[in-house]
Design a protein around this motif. Structure first.
Motif, PDB file in Angstrom:
ATOM      1  N   GLU A  12       7.770   5.442  -9.382  1.00 18.05           N
ATOM      2  CA  GLU A  12       7.778   4.127 -10.032  1.00 18.05           C
ATOM      3  C   GLU A  12       7.846   3.010  -8.999  1.00 18.05           C
ATOM      4  N   LYS A  13       8.631   3.234  -7.960  1.00 18.38           N
ATOM      5  CA  LYS A  13       8.766   2.234  -6.900  1.00 18.38           C
ATOM      6  C   LYS A  13       7.417   2.000  -6.217  1.00 18.38           C
ATOM      7  N   LYS A  33       5.203  -0.246  -8.225  1.00 16.73           N
ATOM      8  CA  LYS A  33       5.633  -1.644  -8.129  1.00 16.73           C
ATOM      9  C   LYS A  33       5.233  -2.253  -6.788  1.00 16.73           C
ATOM     10  N   TYR A  38       1.989  -3.119  -9.678  1.00 11.13           N
ATOM     11  CA  TYR A  38       2.130  -2.732 -11.080  1.00 11.13           C
ATOM     12  C   TYR A  38       3.610  -2.784 -11.461  1.00 11.13           C
ATOM     13  N   ARG A  39       4.067  -3.990 -11.701  1.00 11.60           N
ATOM     14  CA  ARG A  39       5.495  -4.223 -11.924  1.00 11.60           C
ATOM     15  C   ARG A  39       6.026  -3.508 -13.146  1.00 11.60           C
ATOM     16  N   ASP A  40       5.209  -3.350 -14.192  1.00  8.78           N
ATOM     17  CA  ASP A  40       5.663  -2.754 -15.450  1.00  8.78           C
ATOM     18  C   ASP A  40       5.465  -1.253 -15.509  1.00  8.78           C
ATOM     19  N   GLY A  62       7.570  -5.893  -5.292  1.00  9.01           N
ATOM     20  CA  GLY A  62       8.983  -6.195  -5.502  1.00  9.01           C
ATOM     21  C   GLY A  62       9.857  -5.749  -4.356  1.00  9.01           C
TER      22      GLY A  62
END
Length: 859
Positions: free
Chosen positions: A247-248, A251, A255-257, A317
Motif C-alpha cells: 500500500e505504501k 501511495k 495512488y493515495r487511495d 506521501g
C-alpha cells in the motif's frame, strides 16, 4: 461440638467465589439475601499432599498465619488459592475451612504436585537444535512439567520453524512415569517440507505492473530456480508487513487511495502454496500548492527548496513526510533538521492536507519556531578511568553554544572514535528543557570498554613458527608515568596511545614502540606521534633446503632500524571531517651477506631511506569504529624522498663503464654499483583509496573499497629502488616490515603469490577493488562479532606501461570477525581464488580455496 467441613474444591479458579459464597451462607446460617460477613481467627493451617515442597514454605507464601483473622466468605480465601495456582507447581488445589469454636477455624489445604522431569528426549531434530530448545525452554532435569510448559514447548518449536517456512510442523508430547514418581518427556517433531510460494497473483492493479508490485513484497517471494539470495517462504507476520509496504508503494507512486481489499493464502492439490491479493488502485494524484505559515527564521522560498516538491509533481506521501522530518536518518536534508541544527529545539511542525481538487492535493506547512535554545549545563557520567577533560574536549555541545541536533550526533561519533567507550552505549540525555528560558542541559552517559590490549599470538606460515607478544594501551597517561598512585595497574585516563610489540621466529625478530598524543599541546585536536622499531632478518641456509623445509643462516642478516615522527591535524575546510597528516621517517638498512644480488642489488652494505609523508584525507565513517554503518573514508597520500641524484656529481648512467666500478677483469662490479646507487634511496610513492559504508537492509552493511598505488623514480638512470614495493596476495597476518614493503591483502591467494610473475619481487603499481557484506551478531563491548561475505579483485605490475585496471585476479568467500577489547580484532576468512597464478614452483594454477587468519588488520 459437631465437626463441620466447608470444602472449596478449586479445580476451576473461576468457580471458587460462587462455591465459597453458597457454602458459607448455608453452614453458618447466613441469609442468602444478606451481605453480612463473619470474622474468624485462624487456629491452625494444615498443608497436605506435599512431597517436594516444605509445608512451612507454602504457609509463608500464602500470606496468612495462625492468629490472623479471616472473613468468611471473603476475598482472602480466593487470594490464597490464586497465589498457589500462580506458582504453576500444582495440578489440583482443595481448600477446606473447618470451624472449631464460634470464632475460630482451621484452614486445611490439600495439594497435588505437578510431576518433575527426569529425562527429555527430542526426536526429529539435530543434536544442536535439541540442545538449543532444551536450554531455551528450561527442560532441565527436576523442572516442573506444567501444562503451561507443555503448551510453550509446542508453540516455541512450531513458531521457530514457521519463521523458516515450515508451515506444517507437527509437535507431539508424551509423558511416561518412572518408578521414582518423575516423568520422562518425549517430544516428537516432524518439520515437514519447507513450503515455498508457487504463485502470487495480484488483481485490481491497472497502471503498475505485477512485477514491480511483487518486488515490494520483500519477505514473500515466488519460487524461482535462480533465486538463492532470498528464499521463497511464507511467514504470516512478514506477509502482513509486506501488504503494508505494498500500500505504501502505491501511495509513493501517486495512488493515495490505494488499498489492499483482500488476501487469500491456500494450498493447491499438489501441496504448493498460492497467494491471491486483491487491490484497489484508485486514481493518481498530484501535488498542488504547498503554503508555509509561521516561518520567520527562513523564507518560504528556502523552505520549499528544502522540500524539493513542485506543483504538478506526482503525489508521494512518504516523500513529503520525510522532507518535513525523517527520524530514521539524523543527517537527512529535512525542514526539521534545518531548524534543529540551528538552535530551534522547541520547533513544532504540522503538515496539513489543506484540500483536494479533483486529482490535486494542496498542503499547508504550519511552523511554530519557538525561541532559539542554547546548551546550558553539560555533564558526563559513567567514566571510571577516563579523565573528564579528555571527554569534554571531544564534545560539540558546549555550555552557551547554540543547540544543534547535528552536533549531538557528531559528538556521539567523536566519542566512539576514541575507542575508549562502548560505541553502542554512548547516549545523550536532554534534561531541564526550558522553552521560556531557551536552555537545555545535556547529560552524556558513557560506558568504558577495555582500554588495554594484550596480544599473545602464535602462527605457522608453513615453514616456521611465529610468536607475537604485545601490549596496547589506548587510554594511557604519560604525565602519570612516575606517579605511583596512578598505577591501577597502569597509569590511564588521558586518551593517549602506547604500543609495545615483540615478534620472533627462526627467520626474524622485531621490536617496536609507538606513542600518540591526540591533543598535542592540549588546546587543539592535533595528534603528535612517534614510533621506533628494530628488526633483524636472517637469510636462508641453502645447504639445508628442501621444498617443505629450510633452515636459516644467522651469518646472513638484514637489519632495519627505524624512527618516525608525525603530526596530524583536523581541518575545518572543506568540512571538519577532513584532516592533514604529516610525518618524517628514517629507515636504515644494514645488509650482511643477505641473499643474492638480485634481492636488493647488493649483499653487503648500507642504505638509508629518509622520507617525508603527507596524507590528505576525510573520514566520516561511524559511529562505531569497529562496525561502521554509514559514512566514508578517503585518502590521498604522498611519500617523498629528497632527489639526491639531482645534487650529485656521479654519472649513474655511466657507472658500468667507470673503471672505479669495475672488477679486476674489467667487468662491471654490480655489488659496488648498486651499493652506490642505493646509498641514499630516492623515490616517490602516491596512493589513493576510498571506502564507503551503506545500509542495504537494516543491519546488513555493504562496504565498498577502491585503492591504487604507484612507486616511481625521479631519475631514470637510478631506476626504482628494490625497497618500498607492493606485495599482493594473502593477508600476511604475521611478519615483519622487511625492506619497508607494503602488503596489499587479497584473500583467496597465497601470500605474495601475485608477485611471482616477476621473480617474486615487489610491484611498482597496484590497484584493488573490494565489496564486503557485513552483518553483526553482537556489538557488545565484551565481544563484537560480525559475519561477512566478500568479492574482491587486485593485481600488481612491475612497470606502469603494463598497468591495466581491469586485469584483476578475483576472489570471493566468507568470514567472521571478533573484536575483544583485550585482544583486538581477530578473524578467519575462507576465500576462493578464481584465477591462475604461479605456484611455488612457478607453474600457473588456479588458486582455489585458501584459509586466512586475521589479526588486528583492516582488509
Amino acid at each position: 461440638m459437631e465437626k463441620q467441613v466447608n470444602k472449596l474444591k478449586m479445580n476451576n479458579k473461576l468457580l471458587w467465589l460462587v462455591l465459597a459464597f453458597c457454602s458459607f451462607t448455608g453452614i453458618y446460617g447466613q441469609d442468602a439475601k444478606s451481605n453480612d460477613y463473619k470474622i474468624y481467627q485462624i487456629e491452625d493451617i494444615k498443608i497436605n499432599g506435599l512431597n517436594e515442597f516444605n509445608p512451612q514454605t507454602v504457609k509463608a507464601f500464602i500470606g496468612v498465619d495462625k492468629g490472623d483473622v479471616i472473613e468468611v466468605p471473603g476475598e482472602q480465601t480466593g487470594e490464597i488459592i490464586n497465589k498457589l495456582w500462580d506458582l504453576s507447581y500444582f495440578s489440583d488445589i482443595n481448600l477446606y475451612v473447618i470451624p472449631t469454636t464460634d470464632n475460630k477455624v482451621i484452614l486445611e489445604i490439600d495439594l497435588q504436585e505437578l510431576p518433575k522431569i527426569s529425562q527429555v528426549e527430542i526426536k526429529g531434530l539435530s543434536k544442536s537444535k535439541r540442545k538449543e530448545f532444551i536450554k531455551e525452554l528450561g527442560l532441565r532435569k527436576d523442572a516442573v512439567l506444567s501444562e503451561n510448559l507443555k503448551a510453550r514447548t509446542i508453540e516455541t518449536i512450531k513458531n521457530h520453524y514457521l519463521q523458516k517456512g515450515f508451515l506444517k510442523t507437527k509437535v507431539n508430547l508424551q509423558t511416561v512415569k518412572d518408578s521414582a514418581g518423575y516423568v520422562k518427556l518425549h517430544v516428537d517433531v516432524d518439520k515437514g517440507k519447507r513450503i515455498k510460494v508457487k504463485h502470487i497473483r495480484i488483481a485490481g492493479n491497472k497502471n503498475i505492473p505485477d512485477a514491480k508490485l511483487k518486488r515490494k513484497l520483500k519477505h514473500t517471494k515466488e519460487k524461482r530456480f535462480y533465486r538463492f539470495w532470498k528464499r521463497s517462504k511464507y511467514i504470516p507476520d512478514d506477509f502482513k508487513e509486506d501488504l503494508v509496504n505494498l500500500e505504501k508503494y502505491f501511495k509513493e507512486k501517486g495512488y493515495r487511495d490505494a488499498r489492499v481489499l483482500s488476501d487469500s493464502v491456500y494450498f493447491d492439490p499438489q501441496g504448493d502454496l498460492n497467494i491471491d491479493i486483491a487491490v484497489e488502485e484508485g486514481r493518481k494524484y498530484y501535488f498542488g500548492d504547498i503554503d508555509v505559515v509561521g516561518n520567520s527564521r527562513y523564507s518560504t522560498k528556502f523552505i520549499k527548496k528544502i522540500l524539493g516538491i513542485k506543483k504538478g509533481d506526482v503525489y508521494n506521501g512518504s516523500l513529503i513526510t520525510k522532507r518535513v522530518d525523517d527520524p530514521s536518518d539524523p543527517d537527512a536534508e529535512s525542514v526539521t533538521n534545518l531548524y534543529q541544527n540551528n538552535g530551534y529545539l522547541f520547533l513544532r511542525i504540522n503538515l496539513v492536507e489543506k484540500g483536494v481538487h479533483n486529482d490535486t492535493i494542496d498542503y499547508e506547512l504550519r511552523i511554530y519556531e519557538g525561541k532559539p535554545a542554547k546548551f546550558n549545563n553539560i555533564t558526563v557520567n559513567g567514566n571510571m578511568k577516563t579523565h573528564d577533560k579528555v571527554i569534554f574536549r571531544e564534545l560539540r555541545t558546549l555550555p552557551g553554544a547554540t543547540y544543534s541536533k547535528q552536533n549531538i550526533i557528531r559528538t556521539i561519533r567523536e566519542l566512539a572514535q576514541m575507542k575508549i567507550f562502548d560505541a553502542e552505549k554512548i547516549s545523550p540525555d536532554l534534561k531541564n528543557i526550558d522553552p521560556n528560558g531557551g536552555t537545555v542541559d545535556v547529560d552524556w552517559h558513557v560506558e568504558e570498554a577495555g582500554s588495554s590490549q594484550i596480544q599473545l599470538q602464535g602462527g605457522f606460515d608453513g615453514h616456521y613458527f611465529i610468536g607475537t607478544l604485545g601490549l596496547g594501551l589506548n587510554n594511557f597517561s604519560i604525565r602519570n608515568l612516575f606517579n605511583g598512585k596512578a598505577y591501577k595497574p597502569l597509569p590511564l585516563g588521558d586518551g593517549q596511545n602506547l604500543s609495545l610489540n615483540f615478534q620472533m621466529s627462526r627467520r626474524y625478530e622485531t621490536y617496536s614502540l609507538s606513542f600518540m598524543e591526540p591533543w598535542f599541546g592540549g588546546k587543539k585536536p592535533q595528534a603528535f606521534s612517534v614510533s621506533a622499531y628494530y628488526s633483524t632478518y636472517y637469510g636462508i641456509d641453502f645447504n639445508n633446503l628442501t621444498y617443505n623445509y629450510y633452515d636459516v643462516d644467522r651469518n646472513k642478516k638484514f637489519i632495519i632500524t627505524g624512527l618516525s615522527i608525525g603530526l596530524s591535524k583536523k581541518l575545518k575546510w572543506p568540512d571538519d571531517f577532513f584532516f592533514l597528516s604529516q610525518s618524517v621517517s628514517l629507515n636504515h638498512y644494514k645488509i650482511k651477506n643477505y641473499g643474492s644480488i638480485g634481492a636488493f642489488g647488493f649483499n653487503n652494505g648500507d642504505s638509508n631511506n629518509f622520507s617525508y609523508n603527507l596524507l590528505f584525507g576525510r573520514n566520516s565513517s561511524g559511529p562505531n569504529p569497529i562496525f561502521p554503518t554509514v559514512g566514508s573514508e578517503f585518502g590521498l597520500s604522498f611519500k617523498l624522498t629528497p632527489p639526491y641524484s639531482f645534487f650529485s656529481s656521479i654519472d649513474y648512467a655511466g657507472l658500468t663503464h667507470n673503471p672505479a666500478y669495475q672488477d679486476a677483469n674489467g667487468n662491471p662490479d654490480y655489488e659496488k654499483i648498486n651499493r652506490t646507487k642505493f646509498k641514499f634511496i630516492e623515490y616517490y610513492k602516491i596512493k589513493i583509496n576510498g571506502t564507503w559504508y551503506s545500509s542495504l537492509y537494516k543491519k546488513l552493511i555493504l562496504r565498498s573499497k577502491a585503492e591504487f598505488g604507484i612507486l616511481g623514480a625521479y631519475n631514470k638512470d637510478l631506476g626504482i629502488p628494490p625497497f618500498e614495493r607492493f606485495y599482493v596476495g594473502g593477508t600476511m597476518p604475521v611478519g615483519g616490515n622487511l625492506d619497508s614493503r607494503e602488503i596489499v591483502p587479497l584473500r583467496g591467494y597465497v601470500d605474495q603469490s601475485l608477485n611471482r610473475n616477476f621473480g617474486n619481487r615487489g610491484g611498482t603499481v597496484y590497484n584493488k577493488f573490494s565489496f564486503e557484506l557485513r552483518y553483526p551478531i553482537t556489538l557488545k563491548p565484551q565481544a563484537s562479532i560480525y559475519v561477512l561475505s566478500f568479492f574482491e579483485g587486485a593485481n600488481t605490475y612491475n612497470n606502469i606501461k603494463y598497468y591495466n585496471p581491469f586485469s584483476l585476479k578475483k576472489s570471493a568467500g566468507v568470514g567472521v570477525r571478533i573484536f575483544m577489547s583485550a585482544f583486538g580484532l581477530l578473524g578467519i576468512d575462507f576465500g576462493y581464488g578464481f584465477d591462475k597464478v604461479p605456484n611455488a614452483l612457478g607453474v600457473p594454477e588456479v588458486s582455489g580455496w585458501q584459509t586466512h587468519f586475521i589479526m588486528n588488520q583492516r582488509l
